[in-house]
Motif scaffolding. Structure first.
Motif, PDB file in Angstrom:
ATOM      1  N   VAL A   1      21.875 -40.628  32.925  1.00 53.35           N
ATOM      2  CA  VAL A   1      21.146 -39.295  33.463  1.00 53.35           C
ATOM      3  C   VAL A   1      21.308 -38.315  32.419  1.00 53.35           C
ATOM      4  N   PHE A   2      22.537 -37.935  31.847  1.00 48.46           N
ATOM      5  CA  PHE A   2      22.517 -37.010  30.883  1.00 48.46           C
ATOM      6  C   PHE A   2      23.823 -37.580  30.092  1.00 48.46           C
ATOM      7  N   SER A   3      23.625 -37.868  28.947  1.00 52.17           N
ATOM      8  CA  SER A   3      24.740 -38.311  27.983  1.00 52.17           C
ATOM      9  C   SER A   3      25.174 -37.272  26.887  1.00 52.17           C
ATOM     10  N   ILE A   4      26.276 -37.310  26.127  1.00 49.52           N
ATOM     11  CA  ILE A   4      26.467 -36.603  25.185  1.00 49.52           C
ATOM     12  C   ILE A   4      25.543 -36.568  24.134  1.00 49.52           C
ATOM     13  N   GLU A   5      24.630 -37.656  23.913  1.00 46.87           N
ATOM     14  CA  GLU A   5      23.479 -37.670  23.029  1.00 46.87           C
ATOM     15  C   GLU A   5      22.427 -36.564  23.340  1.00 46.87           C
ATOM     16  N   ASP A   6      22.345 -36.580  24.477  1.00 43.04           N
ATOM     17  CA  ASP A   6      21.374 -35.693  25.285  1.00 43.04           C
ATOM     18  C   ASP A   6      21.868 -34.353  24.806  1.00 43.04           C
ATOM     19  N   LEU A   7      23.056 -33.935  25.025  1.00 39.34           N
ATOM     20  CA  LEU A   7      23.687 -32.581  24.797  1.00 39.34           C
ATOM     21  C   LEU A   7      23.326 -32.372  23.441  1.00 39.34           C
ATOM     22  N   GLU A   8      23.713 -33.172  22.405  1.00 39.38           N
ATOM     23  CA  GLU A   8      23.578 -33.191  21.014  1.00 39.38           C
ATOM     24  C   GLU A   8      22.243 -32.846  20.623  1.00 39.38           C
TER      25      GLU A   8
ATOM     26  N   VAL B   1      35.379 -28.078  27.325  1.00 39.71           N
ATOM     27  CA  VAL B   1      35.302 -29.241  28.503  1.00 39.71           C
ATOM     28  C   VAL B   1      35.395 -30.547  27.867  1.00 39.71           C
ATOM     29  N   LEU B   2      36.124 -31.602  28.588  1.00 44.19           N
ATOM     30  CA  LEU B   2      36.218 -33.203  28.323  1.00 44.19           C
ATOM     31  C   LEU B   2      34.867 -33.424  28.813  1.00 44.19           C
ATOM     32  N   PHE B   3      34.120 -34.230  28.029  1.00 42.96           N
ATOM     33  CA  PHE B   3      32.737 -34.530  28.504  1.00 42.96           C
ATOM     34  C   PHE B   3      32.962 -36.060  28.632  1.00 42.96           C
ATOM     35  N   TYR B   4      32.821 -36.411  30.057  1.00 42.62           N
ATOM     36  CA  TYR B   4      33.119 -37.548  30.663  1.00 42.62           C
ATOM     37  C   TYR B   4      31.939 -38.164  31.075  1.00 42.62           C
ATOM     38  N   HIS B   5      31.924 -39.667  30.516  1.00 36.13           N
ATOM     39  CA  HIS B   5      30.714 -40.404  30.912  1.00 36.13           C
ATOM     40  C   HIS B   5      31.352 -41.360  32.127  1.00 36.13           C
ATOM     41  N   SER B   6      30.802 -40.977  33.277  1.00 38.95           N
ATOM     42  CA  SER B   6      31.312 -41.970  34.490  1.00 38.95           C
ATOM     43  C   SER B   6      30.108 -42.920  34.725  1.00 38.95           C
ATOM     44  N   ASN B   7      30.412 -43.757  35.795  1.00 41.74           N
ATOM     45  CA  ASN B   7      29.509 -44.697  36.199  1.00 41.74           C
ATOM     46  C   ASN B   7      28.871 -45.418  34.872  1.00 41.74           C
TER      47      ASN B   7
ATOM     48  N   ILE C   1      33.955 -38.998  26.099  1.00 45.45           N
ATOM     49  CA  ILE C   1      33.265 -39.220  24.807  1.00 45.45           C
ATOM     50  C   ILE C   1      33.187 -38.017  23.897  1.00 45.45           C
ATOM     51  N   GLY C   2      33.857 -36.870  24.317  1.00 48.40           N
ATOM     52  CA  GLY C   2      33.631 -35.603  23.554  1.00 48.40           C
ATOM     53  C   GLY C   2      34.108 -34.567  24.240  1.00 48.40           C
ATOM     54  N   ILE C   3      33.746 -33.389  23.391  1.00 47.00           N
ATOM     55  CA  ILE C   3      34.209 -31.859  23.850  1.00 47.00           C
ATOM     56  C   ILE C   3      32.844 -31.096  23.815  1.00 47.00           C
ATOM     57  N   ALA C   4      32.889 -30.356  24.961  1.00 50.75           N
ATOM     58  CA  ALA C   4      31.729 -29.411  24.985  1.00 50.75           C
ATOM     59  C   ALA C   4      32.311 -27.898  24.808  1.00 50.75           C
ATOM     60  N   GLU C   5      31.682 -26.931  24.946  1.00 49.42           N
ATOM     61  CA  GLU C   5      32.129 -25.494  24.997  1.00 49.42           C
ATOM     62  C   GLU C   5      31.040 -24.980  25.898  1.00 49.42           C
ATOM     63  N   ILE C   6      31.744 -23.900  26.838  1.00 51.84           N
ATOM     64  CA  ILE C   6      30.815 -22.968  27.794  1.00 51.84           C
ATOM     65  C   ILE C   6      30.394 -22.139  27.024  1.00 51.84           C
TER      66      ILE C   6
ATOM     67  N   THR D   1      32.395 -31.419  20.061  1.00 53.46           N
ATOM     68  CA  THR D   1      32.636 -32.439  19.185  1.00 53.46           C
ATOM     69  C   THR D   1      32.328 -33.841  19.771  1.00 53.46           C
ATOM     70  N   LYS D   2      31.840 -34.550  19.098  1.00 47.16           N
ATOM     71  CA  LYS D   2      31.519 -35.922  19.767  1.00 47.16           C
ATOM     72  C   LYS D   2      32.556 -36.909  19.078  1.00 47.16           C
ATOM     73  N   PHE D   3      33.228 -37.613  19.910  1.00 45.26           N
ATOM     74  CA  PHE D   3      34.453 -38.488  19.512  1.00 45.26           C
ATOM     75  C   PHE D   3      33.542 -39.763  18.831  1.00 45.26           C
ATOM     76  N   GLU D   4      34.280 -40.522  18.072  1.00 46.68           N
ATOM     77  CA  GLU D   4      33.802 -41.771  17.365  1.00 46.68           C
ATOM     78  C   GLU D   4      33.755 -42.991  18.303  1.00 46.68           C
TER      79      GLU D   4
END
Length: 155
Positions: free
Chosen positions: A12-19, A48-54, A61-66, A104-107
């Motif tokens: 639905v919305f991944s860290i790649e989408d945010l990037e 924010v710890l960016f968590y891929h669920s389901n 998978i990474g960190i976001a900032e508000i 930050t996107k984690f490896e």
């Protein structure tokens, strides 16, 4: 500064989408406790710890900032949106969202199983059985443990 874990389904919305989007509005939260966090407690500069669920496996998978505090979710008023809420009056919005950007996107994804095995994370909400809340507070200590692991540091 506060620390959070935001769950999202990567299809639905991944860290790649945010990037790709650079700054994104976090919409669609339809749980009152999560809404209250977004409306009242999540603030600019929070991390924010960016968590891929389901996902297989689920995990951080990474960190976001508000970058912008809680504002009414415009999708609640749009009858063509899957997040439409016909009971949400425009003068007293029911649902809120925040704006965030990739920090930050984690490896490598830090799996839920790995989180469960780490010392210092025993009280972390996401590892508790039955925890389904999509917006969760995280302690500074919990955040730092996950961040160090995500950045490949041992201590």
């Amino acid at each position: 500064m506060k620390y959070w874990l935001f769950k999202t389904e990567p299809d639905v919305f991944s860290i790649e989408d945010l990037e790709r989007e650079k700054i994104s509005f976090w919409e669609g939260v339809r749980n009152y406790q999560a809404r209250n966090y977004l409306r009242d407690e999540v603030k600019p500069s929070d991390l924010v710890l960016f968590y891929h669920s389901n996902a297989s496996p689920p995990g951080v998978i990474g960190i976001a900032e508000i970058v912008a505090a809680g504002i009414p979710d415009p999708h609640q008023f749009d009858p063509n949106s899957k997040y439409y809420d016909p009971k949400a009056p425009k003068d007293i919005p029911r649902w809120y969202g925040v704006k965030l950007r990739l920090h930050t996107k984690f490896e490598t994804l830090i799996s839920l199983d790995m989180l469960k095995s780490l010392e210092g994370l025993e009280s972390m909400i996401v590892i508790k059985r039955g925890s389904r809340l999509s917006i969760q507070p995280v302690t500074k200590k919990e955040f730092e443990i996950v961040q160090k692991l995500g950045l490949g540091r041992k201590n």
